[in-house]
Design a protein around this motif. Structure first.
Motif, PDB file in Angstrom:
ATOM      1  N   LYS A  37      16.538  -1.578  -3.537  1.00 50.31           N
ATOM      2  CA  LYS A  37      15.680  -1.396  -4.711  1.00 50.31           C
ATOM      3  C   LYS A  37      14.283  -0.934  -4.305  1.00 50.31           C
ATOM      4  CE  LYS A  37      13.601  -4.143  -8.443  1.00 50.31           C
ATOM      5  NZ  LYS A  37      13.487  -5.500  -9.041  1.00 50.31           N
ATOM      6  N   ASP A  38      13.666  -0.095  -5.135  1.00 50.93           N
ATOM      7  CA  ASP A  38      12.273   0.304  -4.933  1.00 50.93           C
ATOM      8  C   ASP A  38      11.368  -0.803  -5.458  1.00 50.93           C
ATOM      9  OD1 ASP A  38      12.909   2.748  -3.802  1.00 50.93           O
ATOM     10  OD2 ASP A  38      12.993   3.767  -5.747  1.00 50.93           O
ATOM     11  N   ASP A  50      12.220  -6.300   5.369  1.00 53.18           N
ATOM     12  CA  ASP A  50      13.144  -5.317   5.928  1.00 53.18           C
ATOM     13  C   ASP A  50      13.316  -4.182   4.927  1.00 53.18           C
ATOM     14  OD1 ASP A  50      13.640  -6.700   8.288  1.00 53.18           O
ATOM     15  OD2 ASP A  50      15.327  -7.812   7.438  1.00 53.18           O
ATOM     16  N   VAL A  51      12.899  -2.973   5.314  1.00 45.63           N
ATOM     17  CA  VAL A  51      13.015  -1.837   4.406  1.00 45.63           C
ATOM     18  C   VAL A  51      14.391  -1.194   4.566  1.00 45.63           C
ATOM     19  CG1 VAL A  51      10.518  -1.489   4.419  1.00 45.63           C
ATOM     20  CG2 VAL A  51      11.947  -0.210   6.016  1.00 45.63           C
ATOM     21  N   ALA A  52      14.779  -0.416   3.560  1.00 44.48           N
ATOM     22  CA  ALA A  52      16.120   0.172   3.560  1.00 44.48           C
ATOM     23  C   ALA A  52      16.137   1.619   4.017  1.00 44.48           C
ATOM     24  CB  ALA A  52      16.723   0.072   2.155  1.00 44.48           C
ATOM     25  N   ASP A  53      15.001   2.322   3.922  1.00 39.29           N
ATOM     26  CA  ASP A  53      15.003   3.756   4.191  1.00 39.29           C
ATOM     27  C   ASP A  53      14.441   4.128   5.557  1.00 39.29           C
ATOM     28  OD1 ASP A  53      12.395   3.122   3.608  1.00 39.29           O
ATOM     29  OD2 ASP A  53      12.151   4.544   1.957  1.00 39.29           O
ATOM     30  N   THR A  54      14.187   3.131   6.406  1.00 40.02           N
ATOM     31  CA  THR A  54      13.813   3.382   7.807  1.00 40.02           C
ATOM     32  C   THR A  54      14.463   2.283   8.650  1.00 40.02           C
ATOM     33  OG1 THR A  54      11.858   1.978   8.137  1.00 40.02           O
ATOM     34  CG2 THR A  54      11.523   4.049   6.921  1.00 40.02           C
ATOM     35  N   PRO A  55      14.453   2.423   9.983  1.00 39.76           N
ATOM     36  CA  PRO A  55      15.010   1.378  10.847  1.00 39.76           C
ATOM     37  C   PRO A  55      14.049   0.205  11.044  1.00 39.76           C
ATOM     38  CG  PRO A  55      15.009   3.546  11.951  1.00 39.76           C
ATOM     39  CD  PRO A  55      14.111   3.639  10.759  1.00 39.76           C
ATOM     40  N   ASN A  56      12.925   0.216  10.349  1.00 43.10           N
ATOM     41  CA  ASN A  56      11.871  -0.754  10.623  1.00 43.10           C
ATOM     42  C   ASN A  56      11.700  -1.793   9.527  1.00 43.10           C
ATOM     43  OD1 ASN A  56      11.357   0.482  13.047  1.00 43.10           O
ATOM     44  ND2 ASN A  56       9.599   1.645  12.307  1.00 43.10           N
ATOM     45  N   ARG A  63       0.822  -1.199   0.000  1.00 40.10           N
ATOM     46  CA  ARG A  63       0.000   0.000   0.000  1.00 40.10           C
ATOM     47  C   ARG A  63       0.865   1.262   0.000  1.00 40.10           C
ATOM     48  NH1 ARG A  63      -3.335  -2.865  -1.917  1.00 40.10           N
ATOM     49  NH2 ARG A  63      -5.118  -3.740  -0.808  1.00 40.10           N
ATOM     50  N   ALA A  64       2.128   1.125   0.338  1.00 45.07           N
ATOM     51  CA  ALA A  64       3.123   2.193   0.209  1.00 45.07           C
ATOM     52  C   ALA A  64       4.467   1.512   0.028  1.00 45.07           C
ATOM     53  CB  ALA A  64       3.127   3.099   1.440  1.00 45.07           C
ATOM     54  N   GLU A  65       5.274   2.029  -0.883  1.00 45.11           N
ATOM     55  CA  GLU A  65       6.534   1.375  -1.195  1.00 45.11           C
ATOM     56  C   GLU A  65       7.667   1.951  -0.342  1.00 45.11           C
ATOM     57  OE1 GLU A  65       4.923   3.108  -3.857  1.00 45.11           O
ATOM     58  OE2 GLU A  65       3.597   1.404  -4.145  1.00 45.11           O
ATOM     59  N   HIS A  66       8.609   1.095   0.009  1.00 44.68           N
ATOM     60  CA  HIS A  66       9.862   1.510   0.638  1.00 44.68           C
ATOM     61  C   HIS A  66      11.002   0.838  -0.098  1.00 44.68           C
ATOM     62  CE1 HIS A  66       8.393   3.460   4.346  1.00 44.68           C
ATOM     63  NE2 HIS A  66       7.458   2.543   4.388  1.00 44.68           N
ATOM     64  N   SER A  67      12.098   1.570  -0.298  1.00 42.21           N
ATOM     65  CA  SER A  67      13.275   0.884  -0.811  1.00 42.21           C
ATOM     66  C   SER A  67      13.597  -0.248   0.155  1.00 42.21           C
ATOM     67  CB  SER A  67      14.443   1.855  -0.955  1.00 42.21           C
ATOM     68  OG  SER A  67      14.770   2.442   0.289  1.00 42.21           O
ATOM     69  N   THR A  68      14.018  -1.371  -0.385  1.00 45.08           N
ATOM     70  CA  THR A  68      13.993  -2.626   0.370  1.00 45.08           C
ATOM     71  C   THR A  68      15.373  -3.240   0.509  1.00 45.08           C
ATOM     72  OG1 THR A  68      11.737  -3.072  -0.353  1.00 45.08           O
ATOM     73  CG2 THR A  68      13.036  -4.967   0.369  1.00 45.08           C
ATOM     74  N   GLU A  69      15.652  -3.711   1.734  1.00 51.00           N
ATOM     75  CA  GLU A  69      16.847  -4.518   1.948  1.00 51.00           C
ATOM     76  C   GLU A  69      16.597  -5.949   1.492  1.00 51.00           C
ATOM     77  OE1 GLU A  69      18.273  -4.364   5.952  1.00 51.00           O
ATOM     78  OE2 GLU A  69      18.577  -2.194   5.909  1.00 51.00           O
TER      79      GLU A  69
END
Length: 205
Positions: A159-160, A187-193, A117-123
């Protein structure tokens, strides 16, 4: 300044702050849930057919199970993994062999899907499964899962992602059968969460 005016001003500030908090919560972006195999939280929602009952607030936001990343060293504490440690989603932590609707799945290789529902760059994306001798009538803890190796993993290195993400090669062991829980972690890349989803699976040959 009169005492009466001061009290009115404080009340107005409190009301404004409260309204801002409500707005912030309702306007904050949603994130994602596991669509296949359908997760516990998704099956609580209208879109998931409400096959899970008495779920509480997660019914309205199955995509919001966010907690610190770094599982198993970090992340939600034992007994609260299903809710990502979020108090308003505590019903998800209820655990016994009859509590949740189970999704039928066969042993072998599958492609699992996250709907975003919302994208985050991803680990990375990972899935773990409970041990063969796990106890379905005990709360979900790290010791209930086989953490030696994910049943599948995809590393994205920042990557997005797309709106729907397919994680291929998810292997349900051939010697597994009956009720097991699968834990998905994004695991997202652009937050600690990261985001956490559990799947109640009925493994049948």
């Amino acid at each position: 300044m009169s005492k009466k005016f001061t009290l009115r001003s404080l009340a107005a500030v409190a009301l404004l702050s409260s309204s801002s908090l409500v707005w912030a919560e309702s306007a904050s972006p949603a994130h994602g849930f596991v669509d296949f195999p359908a997760s516990r939280s998704f099956l609580c929602s209208v879109d998931g057919g409400k096959l899970n009952k008495n779920c509480g607030a997660i019914e309205y936001e199955p995509q919001s199970l966010e907690a610190p990343k770094g599982f198993p060293q970090a992340g939600p504490e034992d007994g609260k993994i299903a809710s990502a440690g979020i108090v308003r989603f505590a019903q998800l932590n209820e655990q016994d062999e009859k509590r949740w609707h189970k999704v039928s799945i066969k042993p072998g290789i599958h492609t699992f899907t996250w709907v975003l529902r919302a994208e985050h760059s991803t680990e990375k994306w990972r899935f773990y499964i409970t041990k063969k001798d796990w106890d379905p009538n005990q709360k979900l803890t790290r010791s209930q899962f086989d953490l030696t190796k994910p049943i599948c993993e995809r590393v994205d290195n920042g990557k997005d992602p797309d709106k729907a993400v397919s994680i291929k090669g998810c292997n349900i062991p051939a010697d597994y059968k009956g009720y097991h829980v699968i834990l998905g972690i994004w695991d997202v890349a652009d937050t600690p969460n990261g985001f956490y989803q559990v799947i109640d699976a009925d493994i049948q040959p």
